[in-house]
Design a protein around this motif. Structure first.
Motif, PDB file in Angstrom:
ATOM      1  N   HIS A 166       0.664  -1.261  -0.023  1.00  0.00           N
ATOM      2  CA  HIS A 166       0.111  -0.040   0.194  1.00  0.00           C
ATOM      3  C   HIS A 166       0.703   1.320  -0.008  1.00  0.00           C
ATOM      4  CE1 HIS A 166      -2.726   3.157   1.312  1.00  0.00           C
ATOM      5  NE2 HIS A 166      -3.666   2.236   1.138  1.00  0.00           N
TER       6      HIS A 166
ATOM      7  N   ALA B 283       0.857   4.311  -2.687  1.00  0.00           N
ATOM      8  CA  ALA B 283       0.646   5.506  -2.296  1.00  0.00           C
ATOM      9  C   ALA B 283       1.862   6.492  -2.712  1.00  0.00           C
ATOM     10  CB  ALA B 283       0.234   5.776  -1.039  1.00  0.00           C
TER      11      ALA B 283
ATOM     12  N   GLN C 260      -5.105   7.569  -1.709  1.00  0.00           N
ATOM     13  CA  GLN C 260      -5.664   6.755  -0.762  1.00  0.00           C
ATOM     14  C   GLN C 260      -6.626   5.707  -1.670  1.00  0.00           C
ATOM     15  OE1 GLN C 260      -4.443   6.174   2.112  1.00  0.00           O
ATOM     16  NE2 GLN C 260      -3.031   7.740   1.717  1.00  0.00           N
ATOM     17  N   ALA C 261      -7.487   6.301  -2.448  1.00  0.00           N
ATOM     18  CA  ALA C 261      -8.381   5.417  -3.173  1.00  0.00           C
ATOM     19  C   ALA C 261      -7.829   4.261  -4.049  1.00  0.00           C
ATOM     20  CB  ALA C 261      -9.445   6.023  -3.533  1.00  0.00           C
TER      21      ALA C 261
ATOM     22  N   ALA D 189      -5.607   1.808  -2.158  1.00  0.00           N
ATOM     23  CA  ALA D 189      -6.387   0.558  -1.483  1.00  0.00           C
ATOM     24  C   ALA D 189      -6.883  -0.288  -2.461  1.00  0.00           C
ATOM     25  CB  ALA D 189      -7.489   1.168  -0.970  1.00  0.00           C
ATOM     26  N   THR D 190      -7.296  -0.020  -3.775  1.00  0.00           N
ATOM     27  CA  THR D 190      -7.625  -0.893  -4.825  1.00  0.00           C
ATOM     28  C   THR D 190      -6.430  -1.790  -5.422  1.00  0.00           C
ATOM     29  OG1 THR D 190      -9.171   0.981  -5.619  1.00  0.00           O
ATOM     30  CG2 THR D 190      -9.118  -1.207  -6.918  1.00  0.00           C
TER      31      THR D 190
ATOM     32  N   THR E  87      -3.782  -2.442  -3.966  1.00  0.00           N
ATOM     33  CA  THR E  87      -3.262  -3.401  -3.020  1.00  0.00           C
ATOM     34  C   THR E  87      -4.502  -4.757  -2.582  1.00  0.00           C
ATOM     35  OG1 THR E  87      -2.418  -1.592  -1.907  1.00  0.00           O
ATOM     36  CG2 THR E  87      -2.631  -3.374  -0.484  1.00  0.00           C
ATOM     37  N   ALA E  88      -5.767  -4.136  -2.787  1.00  0.00           N
ATOM     38  CA  ALA E  88      -6.647  -5.374  -2.762  1.00  0.00           C
ATOM     39  C   ALA E  88      -6.592  -6.487  -3.888  1.00  0.00           C
ATOM     40  CB  ALA E  88      -8.118  -4.800  -2.431  1.00  0.00           C
TER      41      ALA E  88
ATOM     42  N   ARG F 205      -3.348  -8.353  -3.107  1.00  0.00           N
ATOM     43  CA  ARG F 205      -3.867  -9.251  -2.118  1.00  0.00           C
ATOM     44  C   ARG F 205      -4.594 -10.532  -2.509  1.00  0.00           C
ATOM     45  NH1 ARG F 205      -8.439  -6.594   0.787  1.00  0.00           N
ATOM     46  NH2 ARG F 205      -9.696  -7.705  -0.537  1.00  0.00           N
TER      47      ARG F 205
ATOM     48  N   GLN G 228     -12.797   5.303  -8.436  1.00  0.00           N
ATOM     49  CA  GLN G 228     -12.885   5.045  -6.905  1.00  0.00           C
ATOM     50  C   GLN G 228     -13.566   6.183  -6.329  1.00  0.00           C
ATOM     51  OE1 GLN G 228     -10.138   4.557  -8.486  1.00  0.00           O
ATOM     52  NE2 GLN G 228      -9.178   2.260  -8.006  1.00  0.00           N
TER      53      GLN G 228
ATOM     54  N   SER H  68     -10.616   0.035 -12.074  1.00  0.00           N
ATOM     55  CA  SER H  68     -11.053  -0.813 -10.631  1.00  0.00           C
ATOM     56  C   SER H  68     -11.852  -2.102 -11.096  1.00  0.00           C
ATOM     57  CB  SER H  68     -11.892   0.287  -9.888  1.00  0.00           C
ATOM     58  OG  SER H  68     -12.463  -0.713  -8.718  1.00  0.00           O
TER      59      SER H  68
END
Lengths: 335, 335
Positions: free
Chosen positions: A10, A14, A28-29, A32-33, A35-36, A39, A88, A119
């Motif tokens: 993350h 960033a 941030q948005a 997060a995506t 990284t998800a 993951r 996002q 996304s």
């Protein structure tokens, strides 16, 4: 391979996004995506995607500090103008009103317009199922795919996604392209010189072709499921294009004008509230859905999201691994 | 072959339905649907279907004089209890309110419950597009189809249909089963002893099978489009089953209990109003959809409804032709 904790992944994302010039909210948005995605083992929506995101911004095809604007065209409709930003923030800006409208009316729809969309849709489906809503979403992309019986790119890879909340468990979510395969798969066959399996593409005359270069440069990709998949892809062009006043995949490709940026288009999301459909029966009825899931798994079939959830469980403990070459490319973008 | 005008076909159907004991409203509604099916070349929804309709009534699995009841569970939801009758009257009873709610809210949904459903969904899509609405519908049927990776019947043939209104022309409509083929196709292979093409079915162990008898009696049919079609079929089970408080395909098969009646279940219909999505831009945006249709046809591909419309145009002039043996069976049912 380079191993990163999720926090490190993350932070790396960033840093790259900040260095590229994105506003704090987008940093941030988007971090997060991606990284998800990493993951959950969706590498095409993982850290690798940062290369395309930065390229898109540099090509002038995305707005780094766009502030989405939310409208209410009708009691059960939300419209979000992304003002040229990534998806996002537009989704996040409209989500509370979409949920409120679905709860009030039983069903509601949200159109996201003028959006750079990279996304994965399953991320959005998870956000809606977390609120107890059933959800459906789709969008055009850029024209790569011929309709069944045709020979030229007209449809995008046009993903469709669905989410169903499960009490006390991870939601039932699917998210797939209506193209037979991802364009990247055909690229890989070109590089390795391997013939394409049947059903992936056609040549410039619309004949089945196993020649990746011919399919990519002169012919077209095909949809999954022959004429049925082609019909679904046309539906997505219509309901996430003209119906919401946004671009079709052909128009999105024209807007790109060869920049190879991430596609610019709209998206349609429909949310349904089981509580309003079912009233006090809701719990009992949702329990019957669990019976269906058990029957699917009980005969050795997989629920569509299981692979992703397994990768997630592993990554939360072990972190993620990316190729050293990708890691070096990302470090170079961090500035 | 026996040739009938459309008026003769309708009269024959009405006579049979009356003799079977249906109420006057059902006689008219079902006769109109089977005549439309025959007219449009959809023989499985044509006059032949009357045999199954009468059998279903005689088996006690349908109510000949049911009066559908309309409810408003939420501002954008309609629920119709068919009270065990065939689908046409339930759909007709709810249609005006569904259209009104779609126009008022931008989107609305209608759940039809406790319904014997034999009608082709494209008939309903045409009714909604005639009102200027975009529409989507689906329903479970009876369990014949295994999920991808499975071996036992769990999903129905689960049709999904979509309609898009076209100014001054016939609507863009598709309506297809999410099974790879109709069950009747596999029956025909059993009778003729022909091996099944790959992708149609599995044996009792879940292995691909070209043996029609094994697929029908011990294994299961498959969905179109492998895991993607399987995911869509699961979605249909959920949103036209538990979400609307009605039966899944497994439950519908249990309800049938071997009577081989037409399936008893629910249906979900979603209607969207382009005028509310687009406001004063509606005409210009719907014109862009026409550009998409021209591009599909311009490259030699077919719109999904063209074959049906061609058959319709021909039947309106020439009437329809049915096999003499079917005609004799129908005459015998007329009493």
């Amino acid at each position: 391979m380079t191993r990163l904790t999720l926090a490190e992944a993350h932070e790396l994302a960033a840093d790259i996004l900040r260095h590229a010039g994105f506003s704090a909210a987008f940093v941030q948005a988007i971090a997060a995506t991606v990284t998800a995605g990493e993951r959950d083992g969706c590498t095409s929506h993982g850290l690798w995607r940062l290369l395309g995101i930065v390229r898109t911004l540099k090509s002038g095809k995305a707005v780094a500090d766009a502030e989405p604007e939310v409208f209410e065209p009708a009691p059960a409709l939300v419209r979000v103008d992304a003002h040229g930003g990534f998806s996002q923030l537009a989704f996040a800006a409209g989500l509370p009103l979409l949920a409120e409208k679905a709860r009030r009316n039983g069903i509601a729809a949200m159109a996201i317009n003028r959006c750079v969309h990279f996304s994965a849709l399953w991320v959005e489906m998870e956000a809606l199922t977390e609120l107890g809503l059933v959800a459906l979403a789709c969008n055009p992309t850029q024209a790569y795919v011929a309709p069944t019986g045709g020979s030229r790119p007209l449809f995008g890879t046009n993903p469709i996604a669905f989410g169903w909340p499960r009490p006390g468990g991870q939601p039932f979510v699917f998210d797939f392209a209506t193209s037979a395969v991802a364009r990247g798969e055909i690229e890989l066959h070109r590089r390795s010189g391997k013939p394409l399996p049947s059903g992936w593409g056609v040549d410039r005359q619309g004949r089945p072709s196993d020649d990746a270069a011919e399919v990519l440069d002169h012919g077209a990709m095909l949809t999954f499921g022959e004429h049925k998949g082609s019909a679904l892809s046309a539906m997505i062009e219509l309901i996430a294009g003209p119906l919401i006043g946004d671009l079709t995949s052909v128009e999105s490709a024209a807007f790109d004008a060869g920049h190879n940026a991430l596609p610019y288009h709209g998206e349609l999301i429909i949310a349904l509230d089981p509580q309003r459909f079912l009233g006090e029966q809701a719990d009992a009825q949702l329990a019957r859905a669990e019976t269906l899931f058990e029957a699917i798994q009980g005969q050795g079939a997989r629920l569509p999201s299981q692979r992703r959830y397994a990768a997630r469980a592993k990554s939360l403990v072990e972190g993620v691994e990316i190729a050293d070459s990708l890691y070096q490319d990302l470090i170079a973008l961090r500035g």
